[in-house]
Design a protein around this motif. Sequence first.
Motif, mmCIF file in Angstrom:
data_model
loop_
_atom_site.group_PDB
_atom_site.id
_atom_site.type_symbol
_atom_site.label_atom_id
_atom_site.label_comp_id
_atom_site.label_asym_id
_atom_site.label_seq_id
_atom_site.Cartn_x
_atom_site.Cartn_y
_atom_site.Cartn_z
ATOM 1 N N HIS A 36 0.868 -1.164 -0.016
ATOM 2 C CA HIS A 36 -0.023 0.186 -0.094
ATOM 3 C C HIS A 36 0.795 1.330 -0.012
ATOM 4 C CE1 HIS A 36 -3.545 2.497 0.712
ATOM 5 N NE2 HIS A 36 -2.843 3.075 1.384
ATOM 6 N N MET A 37 1.930 1.278 0.706
ATOM 7 C CA MET A 37 2.901 2.463 0.928
ATOM 8 C C MET A 37 3.482 2.526 -0.371
ATOM 9 S SD MET A 37 4.286 2.491 4.518
ATOM 10 C CE MET A 37 4.711 0.568 4.873
ATOM 11 N N ILE A 38 4.098 1.518 -1.148
ATOM 12 C CA ILE A 38 4.663 1.809 -2.517
ATOM 13 C C ILE A 38 3.603 2.237 -3.634
ATOM 14 C CG2 ILE A 38 5.598 0.364 -4.207
ATOM 15 C CD1 ILE A 38 7.181 -1.306 -1.852
ATOM 16 N N LYS A 39 2.686 1.893 -3.238
ATOM 17 C CA LYS A 39 1.549 2.131 -4.230
ATOM 18 C C LYS A 39 1.162 3.706 -4.156
ATOM 19 C CE LYS A 39 -1.661 1.556 -7.600
ATOM 20 N NZ LYS A 39 -1.090 1.305 -8.943
ATOM 21 N N ILE A 40 1.022 3.949 -3.102
ATOM 22 C CA ILE A 40 1.063 5.378 -2.549
ATOM 23 C C ILE A 40 1.990 6.419 -3.305
ATOM 24 C CG2 ILE A 40 0.866 7.457 -0.987
ATOM 25 C CD1 ILE A 40 -0.972 5.443 0.637
ATOM 26 N N VAL A 41 3.295 6.174 -3.023
ATOM 27 C CA VAL A 41 4.330 6.567 -3.569
ATOM 28 C C VAL A 41 4.305 6.759 -5.121
ATOM 29 C CG1 VAL A 41 6.986 6.825 -3.372
ATOM 30 C CG2 VAL A 41 5.732 6.528 -1.484
ATOM 31 N N ASN A 90 1.969 6.234 -7.139
ATOM 32 C CA ASN A 90 0.907 7.249 -7.755
ATOM 33 C C ASN A 90 1.388 8.651 -7.741
ATOM 34 O OD1 ASN A 90 -0.721 4.960 -8.407
ATOM 35 N ND2 ASN A 90 -2.118 5.201 -6.596
ATOM 36 N N GLN A 91 1.858 8.897 -6.469
ATOM 37 C CA GLN A 91 2.417 10.228 -6.372
ATOM 38 C C GLN A 91 3.612 10.683 -7.342
ATOM 39 O OE1 GLN A 91 3.266 10.133 -2.111
ATOM 40 N NE2 GLN A 91 1.851 11.863 -1.993
ATOM 41 N N LEU A 92 4.412 9.925 -7.349
ATOM 42 C CA LEU A 92 5.431 10.147 -8.541
ATOM 43 C C LEU A 92 4.996 10.112 -9.902
ATOM 44 C CD1 LEU A 92 8.336 7.823 -6.783
ATOM 45 C CD2 LEU A 92 7.953 10.531 -6.871
ATOM 46 N N SER A 93 3.984 9.379 -10.131
ATOM 47 C CA SER A 93 3.513 9.198 -11.717
ATOM 48 C C SER A 93 2.555 10.571 -11.884
ATOM 49 C CB SER A 93 2.325 8.079 -11.688
ATOM 50 O OG SER A 93 3.171 6.746 -11.688
ATOM 51 N N ARG A 94 1.992 11.018 -11.065
ATOM 52 C CA ARG A 94 1.336 12.340 -11.002
ATOM 53 C C ARG A 94 2.255 13.301 -11.104
ATOM 54 N NH1 ARG A 94 -2.367 10.246 -7.572
ATOM 55 N NH2 ARG A 94 -1.555 11.169 -5.569
ATOM 56 N N GLU A 95 3.234 13.411 -10.494
ATOM 57 C CA GLU A 95 4.436 14.336 -10.700
ATOM 58 C C GLU A 95 5.130 14.543 -11.985
ATOM 59 O OE1 GLU A 95 6.832 17.462 -8.767
ATOM 60 O OE2 GLU A 95 4.960 16.449 -7.986
ATOM 61 N N ILE A 96 5.481 13.230 -12.581
ATOM 62 C CA ILE A 96 6.276 13.009 -13.786
ATOM 63 C C ILE A 96 5.113 13.637 -14.844
ATOM 64 C CG2 ILE A 96 6.140 10.779 -14.085
ATOM 65 C CD1 ILE A 96 9.027 10.858 -15.200
ATOM 66 N N ASN A 140 14.733 13.874 -7.538
ATOM 67 C CA ASN A 140 15.476 12.845 -6.994
ATOM 68 C C ASN A 140 16.242 13.606 -5.611
ATOM 69 O OD1 ASN A 140 15.123 10.488 -8.512
ATOM 70 N ND2 ASN A 140 16.687 10.873 -9.603
ATOM 71 N N GLU A 141 16.648 14.741 -5.981
ATOM 72 C CA GLU A 141 17.285 15.358 -4.791
ATOM 73 C C GLU A 141 16.144 15.653 -3.896
ATOM 74 O OE1 GLU A 141 19.616 18.597 -6.514
ATOM 75 O OE2 GLU A 141 20.586 17.486 -7.590
ATOM 76 N N GLN A 142 14.970 16.100 -4.353
ATOM 77 C CA GLN A 142 14.101 16.606 -3.321
ATOM 78 C C GLN A 142 13.504 15.258 -2.606
ATOM 79 O OE1 GLN A 142 11.280 18.505 -5.937
ATOM 80 N NE2 GLN A 142 12.199 20.456 -5.640
ATOM 81 N N LEU A 143 13.471 14.125 -3.351
ATOM 82 C CA LEU A 143 12.811 13.140 -2.785
ATOM 83 C C LEU A 143 13.856 12.574 -1.634
ATOM 84 C CD1 LEU A 143 11.815 11.260 -5.818
ATOM 85 C CD2 LEU A 143 10.262 11.652 -3.808
ATOM 86 N N LEU A 144 15.176 12.555 -1.963
ATOM 87 C CA LEU A 144 16.053 12.177 -0.809
ATOM 88 C C LEU A 144 16.705 13.009 0.200
ATOM 89 C CD1 LEU A 144 18.382 9.908 -3.725
ATOM 90 C CD2 LEU A 144 16.486 9.065 -1.983
ATOM 91 N N SER A 145 16.183 14.188 0.191
ATOM 92 C CA SER A 145 16.579 15.026 1.048
ATOM 93 C C SER A 145 16.166 15.028 2.533
ATOM 94 C CB SER A 145 16.214 16.754 0.648
ATOM 95 O OG SER A 145 14.907 16.685 0.942
ATOM 96 N N CYS A 146 15.197 14.333 2.732
ATOM 97 C CA CYS A 146 15.016 14.047 4.033
ATOM 98 C C CYS A 146 15.567 12.671 4.512
ATOM 99 C CB CYS A 146 13.365 13.833 4.070
ATOM 100 S SG CYS A 146 12.705 12.338 3.124
ATOM 101 N N LEU A 147 16.590 12.221 3.842
ATOM 102 C CA LEU A 147 17.121 10.983 4.249
ATOM 103 C C LEU A 147 18.734 11.409 4.648
ATOM 104 C CD1 LEU A 147 16.010 8.471 1.796
ATOM 105 C CD2 LEU A 147 14.992 8.756 4.059
#
Length: 155
Positions: free
Chosen positions: A7-12, A14-20, A113-120
């Motif tokens: 479920h978590m992977i599906k949500i992410v 979907n969000q990435l698909s909408r973004e791109i 990519n930078e924005q996605l990984l910036s919280c890690l």
Amino acid sequence: MTENVMHMIKIVSNQLSREINNFAKQFGLTGVQLQIIDYINHLPQNQFVYQKDIEREFNIRRSTATSVLQKMEENQLIIRNVSPSDSRIKIISALPKAEEIQPQISRFLETTNEQLLSCLSAFQRRSFIKALEKLPEQIDLMTTKEEDHDHKNRL
């Protein structure tokens, strides 16, 4: 309580698909078309790209790849030429229209990519990337086991 990873992977996803897809709209493209352009443009000049390569790289079915590539050819983004070694196979190449938008595509993908990984942290990033690389292989193993089980039950 266990996490529902699918479920978590599906949500992410979907969000990435909408973004791109939102980014790709400005060029009259879909997110998949945009990613295919990026893939083709980042290969060495002397490396041929075939439909099978795109199917494998994006984990899409043959029919999906065929329709996406046909649309891209209609929109003069790519050209498919007959392979000199096998007339049944076509070599896919980017046309100038696709090459012109590559710098914007690269900037978008790098920034995202930078924005996605910036919280890690750096360690979390490496672990996250390694985990993501392992998941498709694990899913393939699960699918193979299910297919084997189904086959045995039919016998």
